[in-house]
Each structure stands twice: as structure tokens, then as C-alpha cells.
Motif scaffolding. Structure first.
Motif, short mmCIF file in Angstrom:
data_model
loop_
_atom_site.label_atom_id
_atom_site.label_comp_id
_atom_site.label_asym_id
_atom_site.label_seq_id
_atom_site.Cartn_x
_atom_site.Cartn_y
_atom_site.Cartn_z
N LEU A 160 0.84 -1.20 0.00
CA LEU A 160 0.00 0.00 0.00
C LEU A 160 0.87 1.25 0.00
CD1 LEU A 160 -2.84 -0.83 2.57
CD2 LEU A 160 -2.82 -1.16 0.10
N PRO A 161 0.47 2.28 -0.73
CA PRO A 161 1.25 3.52 -0.74
C PRO A 161 1.17 4.22 0.61
CG PRO A 161 -0.82 3.82 -1.91
CD PRO A 161 -0.71 2.36 -1.61
N LEU A 162 2.28 4.80 1.04
CA LEU A 162 2.32 5.51 2.30
C LEU A 162 1.81 6.94 2.13
CD1 LEU A 162 5.82 4.42 3.66
CD2 LEU A 162 3.59 3.58 4.39
N HIS A 163 1.36 7.51 3.24
CA HIS A 163 0.99 8.93 3.31
C HIS A 163 -0.07 9.31 2.28
CE1 HIS A 163 4.31 8.92 6.01
NE2 HIS A 163 5.21 8.80 5.07
N GLN A 164 -1.11 8.51 2.21
CA GLN A 164 -2.24 8.79 1.33
C GLN A 164 -3.54 8.62 2.12
OE1 GLN A 164 -1.98 9.71 -1.91
NE2 GLN A 164 0.25 9.55 -1.91
N ASN A 165 -4.55 9.42 1.79
CA ASN A 165 -5.87 9.16 2.34
C ASN A 165 -6.34 7.81 1.82
OD1 ASN A 165 -6.09 11.52 3.82
ND2 ASN A 165 -7.01 12.66 2.14
N THR A 166 -6.74 6.94 2.72
CA THR A 166 -7.00 5.55 2.36
C THR A 166 -8.33 5.09 2.93
OG1 THR A 166 -4.63 5.07 2.34
CG2 THR A 166 -6.12 3.19 2.48
N CYS A 167 -9.08 4.35 2.12
CA CYS A 167 -10.31 3.70 2.58
C CYS A 167 -10.14 2.20 2.41
CB CYS A 167 -11.51 4.19 1.77
SG CYS A 167 -13.05 3.33 2.17
N ILE A 168 -10.32 1.47 3.50
CA ILE A 168 -10.25 0.01 3.47
C ILE A 168 -11.56 -0.54 4.02
CG2 ILE A 168 -9.11 -2.04 4.40
CD1 ILE A 168 -6.53 -0.47 4.53
N ILE A 169 -12.16 -1.48 3.30
CA ILE A 169 -13.41 -2.07 3.78
C ILE A 169 -13.20 -3.54 4.10
CG2 ILE A 169 -14.94 -0.40 2.69
CD1 ILE A 169 -15.37 -2.24 0.41
N ILE A 170 -13.80 -3.93 5.23
CA ILE A 170 -13.66 -5.29 5.76
C ILE A 170 -15.05 -5.92 5.82
CG2 ILE A 170 -12.90 -6.67 7.72
CD1 ILE A 170 -10.61 -5.20 6.34
N GLY A 171 -15.16 -7.12 5.31
CA GLY A 171 -16.46 -7.77 5.22
C GLY A 171 -16.84 -8.59 6.43
#
Length: 238
Positions: A177-188
Motif C-alpha cells: 500500500l502507498p504511504l501517506h495517502q488518504n485511504t479507505c479500506i473495507i472489511i467484510g
């Protein structure tokens, strides 16, 4: 050194009144008295030093002395969308640890395989405040209301979007994953996302994400993602 911290969202003026709950905790539980020193956080990044003027168990009055610390929101924020868990205690554990790790936003997702959730928002909000006090994280995360998976996917604008997936497919690993970025991760939910949901997410620019070789409980998967994005971003490259 400040030993005890109270929460008060409105910290304008030279004095402030704590809520009935915070007042009771300070006076009855912590047994603080007049002129005792206490920290006051507003949940938006400010920690003040105060002195108790009126030790009332319902309306404790505190005089502001000085600003101890100000915390700014990080430029790279993590938003975790996660399926609620039927067992409330397990979801509460996730919320508590997410606060400690500095997750900026938490969105409960109603997925195809989500079991009927039992989310008690007043309790969760109190848990968030308690975890923030304990960890020293001065900025409270946003806890959204439950949202249908499809609606959530269609509304996402975050540049870096990932969906945790246990099935086959071309996936990116956490360490990629790229560092220092706004990130959205979804978990099911336990049982994973349905094929329909995976297809919808991919069609709306979500990349498949691998959390490793093992299959984790929902709340564990959420914490693994939070640990990497929050801690690794802070320690690698500043």
C-alpha cells in the motif's frame, strides 16, 4: 503531570461545566476536590489544564489554566468500512483499538452476509471517548451510522480504495500500500463479501486487498489494516 482527563466538547471561555456523566466520574469515581488539577480534551485536538472550582457531581465547574497540547489531524487519514458483528463486545473491541490507532473514520457496512447488528451508539460513543482519554489521542474519530454496502461504494471518493478479500484474484498486499495517502479500506463479515459486492467494488475502483495467508475474524482484520496504515505511516518516512 496531568493524571486525569475529562471530555468537554465546548471549551470556550475561562470556565466550563462538565457534563453530568463526566462530573460524576471526576467527583465520585476519581474523588477529585476543589483546586485539584485536571486535563480537559474537546475531541478536536486540544488538551487544556484546568482546576476544579465547584466539585458538583452533576455540574462540575472547571477553571481553565493553560493549553497543554494541540494535535493536528494527519494529512493521510484512514477510513475503515467494516461489517458490524453480531457479538457487540467484539465490535466494541475493534472500536476501542481503532481509536487508539488513530483511525479517522469508521463506517459500519450492511453487507449481503452481515448478521443482524446490535449497535448501541450511545455506548459506542462513550467507548470512543474513553479510549481517546486512555491513549492520549486528542481527536475523536467519526463514527457513521450503518450504511448499505452499495450506497457506501457509490459514494466513495477517496483516491486509495481497497476491499479485503479472502477469495482468488489479483490482490495487493498490505506492505504494498502507498504511504501517506488518504485511504479507505473495507472489511467484510465472517463469510466474506458476496461475489456481487466484490464485482461492484472493483467496478468502482476498489482494489482487492490481501491481509495475509490466514483467515481472520472481522474485527481482527480491521485492526490489522489499522495497525499497518496508522503505525507504519507514522514510523516510516515521517
Amino acid at each position: 503531570m496531568i493524571k486525569h482527563i475529562a471530555f468537554c466538547p465546548d471549551i470556550t471561555g475561562e470556565t466550563l461545566l462538565l457534563s453530568a456523566e463526566e462530573s460524576h466520574h471526576c467527583i465520585k469515581v476519581l474523588r477529585l476536590h476543589r483546586n485539584d488539577t485536571i486535563g480537559i480534551m474537546n475531541g478536536k485536538g486540544i488538551l487544556l489544564e484546568g482546576s476544579i472550582e465547584q466539585p458538583d457531581i452533576k455540574k462540575c465547574q472547571v477553571r481553565i489554566i493553560s493549553t497543554i497540547r494541540e494535535q493536528r489531524r494527519t494529512e493521510h487519514q484512514l477510513h475503515i468500512g467494516i461489517s458490524p458483528i453480531k457479538q457487540q463486545a467484539r465490535f466494541e473491541w475493534f472500536i476501542e483499538k481503532a481509536v487508539e490507532l488513530g483511525v479517522a473514520m469508521i463506517s459500519p457496512l450492511l453487507c449481503d452476509r452481515t448478521e443482524k447488528p446490535n449497535l448501541q451508539y450511545p455506548r459506542l460513543e462513550n467507548l470512543i471517548i474513553s479510549a481517546a482519554k486512555q491513549s492520549g489521542n486528542l481527536i475523536l474519530p467519526i463514527l457513521n451510522q450503518p450504511q448499505k454496502f452499495t450506497d457506501f461504494i457509490l459514494q466513495q471518493k477517496t483516491a486509495c480504495r481497497y476491499i479485503g478479500y479472502c477469495g482468488d484474484g489479483q490482490k495487493i498486499a498490505l506492505h504494498q500500500l502507498p504511504l501517506h495517502q488518504n485511504t479507505c479500506i473495507i472489511i467484510g463479515p465472517e463469510g466474506d463479501f458476496s461475489p456481487r459486492e466484490i464485482s461492484l467494488a472493483i467496478n468502482h475502483h476498489f482494489s482487492l486487498l490481501s491481509l495475509g495467508e490466514h483467515r481472520y475474524r472481522t474485527e481482527t482484520a480491521g485492526i490489522i489494516a489499522a495497525v499497518y496504515c496508522s503505525v507504519f505511516n507514522q514510523t516510516i518516512g515521517g
